[in-house]
Motif scaffolding. Structure first.
Motif, mmCIF file in Angstrom:
data_model
loop_
_atom_site.group_PDB
_atom_site.id
_atom_site.type_symbol
_atom_site.label_atom_id
_atom_site.label_comp_id
_atom_site.label_asym_id
_atom_site.label_seq_id
_atom_site.Cartn_x
_atom_site.Cartn_y
_atom_site.Cartn_z
ATOM 1 N N GLN A 7 0.827 -1.199 0.000
ATOM 2 C CA GLN A 7 0.000 0.000 0.000
ATOM 3 C C GLN A 7 0.865 1.255 0.000
ATOM 4 O OE1 GLN A 7 -2.710 -0.253 3.324
ATOM 5 N NE2 GLN A 7 -3.338 -2.343 2.811
ATOM 6 N N ALA A 8 1.925 1.246 0.813
ATOM 7 C CA ALA A 8 2.820 2.398 0.883
ATOM 8 C C ALA A 8 3.532 2.613 -0.451
ATOM 9 C CB ALA A 8 3.836 2.203 2.003
ATOM 10 N N ALA A 9 4.060 1.553 -1.038
ATOM 11 C CA ALA A 9 4.783 1.678 -2.304
ATOM 12 C C ALA A 9 3.866 2.126 -3.429
ATOM 13 C CB ALA A 9 5.445 0.340 -2.651
ATOM 14 N N SER A 10 2.648 1.590 -3.442
ATOM 15 C CA SER A 10 1.701 1.978 -4.484
ATOM 16 C C SER A 10 1.319 3.448 -4.355
ATOM 17 C CB SER A 10 0.449 1.094 -4.393
ATOM 18 O OG SER A 10 -0.514 1.470 -5.357
ATOM 19 N N ALA A 11 1.086 3.902 -3.131
ATOM 20 C CA ALA A 11 0.748 5.311 -2.922
ATOM 21 C C ALA A 11 1.904 6.221 -3.340
ATOM 22 C CB ALA A 11 0.383 5.544 -1.461
ATOM 23 N N PRO A 26 14.775 -5.779 5.343
ATOM 24 C CA PRO A 26 15.793 -5.715 4.280
ATOM 25 C C PRO A 26 15.229 -5.802 2.874
ATOM 26 C CG PRO A 26 15.939 -7.777 5.517
ATOM 27 C CD PRO A 26 15.014 -6.888 6.277
ATOM 28 N N VAL A 27 14.206 -6.642 2.665
ATOM 29 C CA VAL A 27 13.630 -6.786 1.323
ATOM 30 C C VAL A 27 12.923 -5.511 0.914
ATOM 31 C CG1 VAL A 27 12.006 -8.092 -0.082
ATOM 32 C CG2 VAL A 27 13.413 -9.282 1.601
ATOM 33 N N TYR A 28 12.113 -4.957 1.823
ATOM 34 C CA TYR A 28 11.382 -3.735 1.503
ATOM 35 C C TYR A 28 12.333 -2.544 1.391
ATOM 36 C CZ TYR A 28 7.277 -6.492 2.810
ATOM 37 O OH TYR A 28 6.305 -7.453 2.879
ATOM 38 N N ALA A 29 13.410 -2.534 2.168
ATOM 39 C CA ALA A 29 14.389 -1.450 2.076
ATOM 40 C C ALA A 29 15.063 -1.452 0.704
ATOM 41 C CB ALA A 29 15.440 -1.593 3.171
ATOM 42 N N ALA A 30 15.431 -2.624 0.218
ATOM 43 C CA ALA A 30 16.028 -2.722 -1.114
ATOM 44 C C ALA A 30 15.041 -2.284 -2.190
ATOM 45 C CB ALA A 30 16.498 -4.153 -1.375
ATOM 46 N N LYS A 47 14.748 8.213 2.040
ATOM 47 C CA LYS A 47 14.449 8.317 3.471
ATOM 48 C C LYS A 47 13.806 7.031 3.983
ATOM 49 C CE LYS A 47 10.607 9.965 4.655
ATOM 50 N NZ LYS A 47 9.392 10.786 4.847
ATOM 51 N N THR A 48 12.860 6.492 3.235
ATOM 52 C CA THR A 48 12.147 5.286 3.667
ATOM 53 C C THR A 48 13.076 4.080 3.693
ATOM 54 O OG1 THR A 48 10.093 6.161 2.738
ATOM 55 C CG2 THR A 48 10.186 3.795 3.176
ATOM 56 N N ALA A 49 13.950 3.968 2.689
ATOM 57 C CA ALA A 49 14.880 2.834 2.652
ATOM 58 C C ALA A 49 15.766 2.818 3.885
ATOM 59 C CB ALA A 49 15.730 2.890 1.390
ATOM 60 N N ASN A 50 16.254 3.973 4.298
ATOM 61 C CA ASN A 50 17.094 4.050 5.493
ATOM 62 C C ASN A 50 16.298 3.776 6.764
ATOM 63 O OD1 ASN A 50 19.551 4.656 4.184
ATOM 64 N ND2 ASN A 50 18.918 6.779 3.939
ATOM 65 N N GLN A 51 15.008 4.099 6.760
ATOM 66 C CA GLN A 51 14.163 3.783 7.913
ATOM 67 C C GLN A 51 13.903 2.286 8.008
ATOM 68 O OE1 GLN A 51 10.680 6.218 7.117
ATOM 69 N NE2 GLN A 51 11.263 7.695 8.700
ATOM 70 N N ALA A 63 22.439 -3.482 0.414
ATOM 71 C CA ALA A 63 21.762 -3.208 -0.852
ATOM 72 C C ALA A 63 21.355 -1.747 -0.946
ATOM 73 C CB ALA A 63 20.541 -4.115 -0.996
ATOM 74 N N VAL A 64 20.898 -1.170 0.167
ATOM 75 C CA VAL A 64 20.489 0.231 0.176
ATOM 76 C C VAL A 64 21.695 1.134 -0.088
ATOM 77 C CG1 VAL A 64 19.601 2.101 1.624
ATOM 78 C CG2 VAL A 64 18.493 -0.138 1.653
ATOM 79 N N ALA A 65 22.811 0.848 0.571
ATOM 80 C CA ALA A 65 24.012 1.664 0.383
ATOM 81 C C ALA A 65 24.497 1.608 -1.064
ATOM 82 C CB ALA A 65 25.115 1.195 1.332
ATOM 83 N N PHE A 66 24.541 0.416 -1.652
ATOM 84 C CA PHE A 66 25.013 0.293 -3.030
ATOM 85 C C PHE A 66 24.022 0.935 -4.010
ATOM 86 C CE2 PHE A 66 27.463 -3.544 -1.451
ATOM 87 C CZ PHE A 66 28.685 -2.902 -1.532
ATOM 88 N N SER A 67 22.734 0.794 -3.733
ATOM 89 C CA SER A 67 21.737 1.412 -4.600
ATOM 90 C C SER A 67 21.834 2.930 -4.540
ATOM 91 C CB SER A 67 20.334 0.951 -4.197
ATOM 92 O OG SER A 67 19.360 1.505 -5.050
ATOM 93 N N ASN A 68 22.034 3.457 -3.353
ATOM 94 C CA ASN A 68 22.211 4.902 -3.224
ATOM 95 C C ASN A 68 23.484 5.371 -3.932
ATOM 96 O OD1 ASN A 68 19.858 5.202 -1.740
ATOM 97 N ND2 ASN A 68 20.896 5.029 0.240
ATOM 98 N N ALA A 69 24.527 4.535 -3.880
ATOM 99 C CA ALA A 69 25.766 4.866 -4.587
ATOM 100 C C ALA A 69 25.537 4.902 -6.097
ATOM 101 C CB ALA A 69 26.859 3.868 -4.231
#
Length: 387
Positions: free
Chosen positions: A33-37, A66-70, A93-97, A104-110
Motif C-alpha cells: 500500500q505504501a509503495a503503491s501510494a 531488508p527486502v522492503y528497504a532494497a 528516506k524510507t529505505a534508510n528507515q 543493498a540500500v548503500a550500493f543502490s544509493n551509490a
C-alpha cells in the motif's frame, strides 16, 4: 546458540507490546500500500502506511525490513533517473528507515549518486556498503562464496593461458621427442600423426580439457625453466584443490539460503523476511516432527501477528521435545501479550526448570511479576537473570 539468541531477541522486543496493536495488519499487507501510494504521487499516504508498518513491526518484534528497504532504494534510483526529486527523497528516506544497515540500500544509493555525477557522495556510500556486507551475516557468507567462485574462475583462466603458453613454447620440442620415441617402432607418415596425437592424448581418451591441462603441465615440466616449474607446481596444487573449494562454496550458499537458517537469522536479527514463512511452512510439511523447526515457524508467525498459529507451533515443539525451554518462553510471551500474566509466569517457570541458564526466562518472569505487583518476586527474577 542461534536458537537461544533468536528467542531472546523475540522476547525482549515483544514484551512491551499490547494485544490491540498486534491485531493490526501484517507488514506484508502494509508495504504494498505504501509503495503503491508513493508511485501514484500520494507521499502523505505512503508516509502513513510506512509509519503504520514500522509501528506494527516494532510491536511484533521486528527491527528491519531488508527486502522492503532494497525495494524502496530501487524505487529511489528509478525516480532519480526520471527526474522525480520528491519521490527520490521519499524513497531514500524510507529505505534508510526500513533497514539502516542494509548493504543493498548503500550500493543502490551509490548507483543513484553516480547516475547524477555526484562522485563525492557515491564513494563514501560504496565503502559504507562494503562495511555493511562484512558485518551482515548473510551477505558476508554470500560475498565469501562469490569471492571464491571468482577466484576459482581466475585461477582456471590463468592455468589455461599458462598451459597454452607452454604448448606454444615447448610443443614442437615435445613433438620431436615423441617422433623419435615412436620411430623405433613405427615408420612413415604415421609417426608424425601419432606424435601429434600424443600431444593431445587426454582428448583422444575422452578425459576432457581439464585433464589436458594437467597432461601438458606434466609433459612440459622437464622443458620448463625453474620459475616455470615452480608456477606449474603451484597451479597444479591449486587447481586440484578447486573442486573442494567450490563444494564448500556451494554448501555455504545452500546453507544460508535454506529455510531453517533464513528463519533463524530472521529471528536473531529481528529482520522481516516475507518469503521465509512460506518456505519454512513447506519444510515443516515435509519434516513435521522437528521441534526446532516448529519454534522457528512460531517465531515467524509471531512476526506476522498470527499469535494463535504461533502458539500452536510452540505447543507442538513442546510435545516433540519435553522441557523445550525456548518454546516455553515464547509461549509465555504470547500469554503476556494477552494480559494473561499468571499463565505467562507458569510458562516462564517451566522454561527456567528446563533451561536454568536461559537468562531471558528469568528476565521475562521479572516483567510479568511486575505486572502482577509482585515486586519481591520481580527483584528475585531480575537478580537471577543478571547472574
Amino acid at each position: 546458540m542461534t536458537f537461544r539468541l533468536a528467542v531472546a531477541a523475540l522476547a525482549a522486543a515483544a514484551l512491551f507490546a499490547t494485544a490491540d496493536v498486534r491485531a493490526q495488519a501484517a507488514p506484508r499487507d502494509l508495504w504494498p500500500q505504501a509503495a503503491s501510494a508513493a508511485r501514484d504521487g500520494d507521499l502523505d499516504t505512503a508516509d502513513k502506511r510506512t509509519t503504520a508498518m514500522l509501528t506494527t513491526g516494532r510491536n511484533y518484534g521486528i527491527r528491519s525490513y531488508p527486502v522492503y528497504a532494497a525495494s524502496a532504494a530501487g524505487l529511489g534510483w528509478e525516480a532519480a533517473k526520471g527526474g522525480n526529486k520528491e519521490l527520490t527523497g521519499w524513497a531514500v528516506k524510507t529505505a534508510n528507515q526500513l533497514d539502516p544497515s542494509s548493504p543493498a540500500v548503500a550500493f543502490s544509493n551509490a548507483d543513484r549518486a553516480v547516475s547524477l555525477n555526484r562522485w563525492g557522495e557515491a564513494v563514501p556510500l560504496v565503502f559504507q556498503g562494503f562495511g555493511r556486507v562484512i558485518t551482515n551475516y548473510r551477505t558476508n557468507v554470500l560475498s565469501r562464496a562469490d569471492f571464491l567462485l571468482v577466484a576459482a574462475l581466475a585461477i582456471a583462466i590463468t592455468a589455461i593461458i599458462f598451459a597454452i603458453t607452454l604448448f606454444i613454447r615447448y610443443g614442437r620440442s615435445m613433438a620431436h621427442d615423441f617422433r623419435e620415441s615412436l620411430s623405433t617402432r613405427f615408420h612413415g607418415g604415421s609417426v608424425t600423426v601419432l606424435a601429434f596425437a600424443l600431444l593431445f592424448l587426454p582428448l583422444f581418451l575422452w578425459l576432457g580439457p581439464i585433464w589436458l591441462l594437467f597432461y601438458w603441465f606434466a609433459i612440459f615440466f622437464g622443458y620448463a625453466a625453474p620459475a616455470e616449474r615452480i608456477l606449474i607446481t603451484v597451479l597444479l596444487l591449486i587447481v586440484a584443490l578447486l573442486p573442494i573449494g567450490l563444494d564448500a562454496s556451494s554448501n555455504w550458499v545452500a546453507g544460508v539460503e535454506s529455510p531453517a537458517v533464513l528463519a533463524a537469522t530472521s529471528g536473531e536479527e529481528q529482520s522481516y523476511q516475507p518469503e521465509a514463512l512460506r518456505r519454512l511452512q513447506e519444510l515443516v510439511a515435509v519434516t513435521p516432527d522437528n521441534p526446532m523447526l516448529h519454534v522457528l515457524l512460531g517465531n515467524l508467525q509471531s512476526f506476522e501477528g498470527a499469535d494463535e498459529q504461533a502458539a500452536v507451533h510452540y505447543r507442538r515443539a513442546i510435545e516433540l521435545r519435553k522441557g523445550y525451554a525456548g518454546a516455553h518462553v515464547n509461549l509465555g510471551n504470547l500469554h503476556f501479550l494477552d494480559n494473561e500474566f499468571q499463565a505467562a509466569m507458569t510458562e516462564y517457570e517451566r522454561a527456567q526448570a528446563a533451561g536454568p541458564d536461559l537468562a531471558i526466562a528469568y528476565y521475562n518472569a521479572s516483567v510479568a511479576a511486575g505486572e502482577m505487583y509482585k515486586f519481591d518476586l520481580q527483584a528475585q527474577m531480575l537478580g537471577k537473570a543478571r547472574e
